[in-house]
Scaffold this active site. Sequence first.
Site, mmCIF file in Angstrom:
data_model
loop_
_atom_site.group_PDB
_atom_site.id
_atom_site.type_symbol
_atom_site.label_atom_id
_atom_site.label_comp_id
_atom_site.label_asym_id
_atom_site.label_seq_id
_atom_site.Cartn_x
_atom_site.Cartn_y
_atom_site.Cartn_z
ATOM 1 N N HIS A 53 41.078 43.143 44.453
ATOM 2 C CA HIS A 53 40.498 41.814 44.305
ATOM 3 C C HIS A 53 39.018 41.988 43.950
ATOM 4 C CE1 HIS A 53 43.722 39.461 46.801
ATOM 5 N NE2 HIS A 53 44.215 40.069 45.739
ATOM 6 N N GLU A 55 36.246 41.049 45.338
ATOM 7 C CA GLU A 55 35.323 41.437 46.407
ATOM 8 C C GLU A 55 35.336 42.950 46.621
ATOM 9 O OE1 GLU A 55 37.613 39.166 46.336
ATOM 10 O OE2 GLU A 55 37.181 37.428 47.599
ATOM 11 N N ALA A 164 56.518 21.327 9.073
ATOM 12 C CA ALA A 164 57.353 22.197 8.229
ATOM 13 C C ALA A 164 57.813 21.387 7.021
ATOM 14 C CB ALA A 164 58.578 22.685 9.005
ATOM 15 N N ARG A 186 47.971 32.873 23.632
ATOM 16 C CA ARG A 186 49.138 33.624 24.119
ATOM 17 C C ARG A 186 48.716 34.655 25.151
ATOM 18 N NH1 ARG A 186 52.757 35.116 18.765
ATOM 19 N NH2 ARG A 186 53.270 32.957 18.207
HETATM 20 C C1 AOF Z 1 40.546 37.152 46.735
HETATM 21 N N1 AOF Z 1 39.947 37.782 45.684
HETATM 22 O O1 AOF Z 1 39.919 38.460 43.551
HETATM 23 C C2 AOF Z 1 41.730 37.162 44.273
HETATM 24 C C3 AOF Z 1 42.323 36.460 45.375
HETATM 25 O O2 AOF Z 1 49.093 39.748 46.427
HETATM 26 P P1 AOF Z 1 47.618 39.965 46.593
HETATM 27 O O3 AOF Z 1 47.255 40.733 47.797
HETATM 28 O O4 AOF Z 1 46.974 40.522 45.344
HETATM 29 O O5 AOF Z 1 46.997 38.502 46.855
HETATM 30 C C4 AOF Z 1 47.100 37.484 45.901
HETATM 31 C C5 AOF Z 1 46.487 36.209 46.442
HETATM 32 O O6 AOF Z 1 45.114 36.432 46.793
HETATM 33 C C6 AOF Z 1 46.459 35.090 45.431
HETATM 34 O O7 AOF Z 1 47.633 34.308 45.471
HETATM 35 C C7 AOF Z 1 45.250 34.292 45.886
HETATM 36 O O8 AOF Z 1 45.561 33.456 46.966
HETATM 37 C C8 AOF Z 1 44.299 35.368 46.360
HETATM 38 N N2 AOF Z 1 43.490 35.811 45.218
HETATM 39 N N3 AOF Z 1 41.672 36.462 46.556
HETATM 40 O O9 AOF Z 1 40.055 37.237 47.866
HETATM 41 C C9 AOF Z 1 40.492 37.835 44.470
HETATM 42 N N4 AOF Z 1 42.336 37.207 43.056
HETATM 43 ZN ZN ZN Z 2 41.331 39.190 48.437
#
Ligand code: AOF
Ligand code: ZN
Length: 367
Positions: A53, A55, A164, A186
């Site tokens: 993620h 962080e 078309a 896309r």
């Molecule tokens: C964060 N930071 O950059 C993102 C978050 O399956 P996981 O562990 O990768 O978790 C996915 C979930 O985490 C996603 O559905 C959303 O709620 C959160 N995304 N959270 O702290 C991030 N991308």
């Molecule tokens: Zn996270």
Amino acid sequence: MFSPLDTRMMARALQLARRGRFRAAPNPHVGCVLVREGAVIGEGTTQPAGGHHAEVEALAMAGDARGATAYVTLEPCSHHGKTGPCAEALIAAGVVRVVAAMEDPNPRVAGGGLSKLREAGIAVDCGLLQSEAEEVIPGFIARMRRGRGRVRAKLAMSLDGRTAMASGESQWITGPAARQDVQRLRAASCAIVTGVGTVLADNCSLTVRREQLDASSLAQEAGQRQPLRVVLDSALQTPAGANILSADAPTLLCHTAGAGVESHLLPVDRAELPVAATGMDLSALMSLLATRQCNEILVESGPRLAGAMLQAGLLDELIVYMAPVLMGSSANPLLHLPLDSMAQKVALKVVDVRQVGSDWRFTLAPE
Ligand code: AOF
Ligand code: ZN
């Protein structure tokens, strides 16, 4: 509650978040900036699904983040998913303040990350540049809040509104710049939906073609990931050797009960959909795509499917490319809408109009 420095840093975090738009799905693309004494010490963007993620990326770059403030475009997660909880990582790193743009609409998080941080004695402020942050991840928010991703239909037409010729011939109405723009659309999509009629008429591939994306490394990386191609094929008529069945991207054929399966379709992923008044149940299709974690859904089809989606109230946006050419034919309108009085006309709000190469692009939302 927020200083000019806060706003500047959150704007930077939003920039980092947008960098993940071709890669992070089904995760929302998030940006994170770590700041100590006014200086940036770490930055991160959500990595492809299963990866770090935002962080965790920023903490890794900073090394030592004690005493820092973290700016995040989405509430740090509190759950154990594919990765560990970011809230705990921020606490362990000794961050003293967290500024989030918005709460995570994922019910598994939904404020849990922010309260975990507060319980650990960290100062938490939420809501800075919230509407900007929501605009970065509309598909994820839509899927979490209403159980179906954001749905856009892409259409191309001549100045006289034709998609078309009467013969079905349609390549190419728009120029190279508009087609490159479609490649970006896309690349940012999780699923591309079309009908078997388009497959039979155009033998379309509906893949992201790296060579047609712009030269930025971001766009090039996007080509590695291919959206799911979804064909509404009630009687399973997709022919053997159709480009839509090519091995370079996944395909899902949606059919109705009783469709006979030709042997060449046996290895293809299939799903049965119920029948509604005017054809396949499109709302059931949207729920199916939500269970497959599709945030951004692009409809690239003929006038019938696009018209049916609009009439079912399932389109969030229409993206219409208009080429300054006249096609003259009276066949193939932009959308097939069985309307017969002016009172029934469909009003759209113009969200954006711009020139793309020699063509015009209209972004429109149903009112
Ligand atoms: C964060 N930071 O950059 C993102 C978050 O399956 P996981 O562990 O990768 O978790 C996915 C979930 O985490 C996603 O559905 C959303 O709620 C959160 N995304 N959270 O702290 C991030 N991308
Ligand atoms: Zn996270």
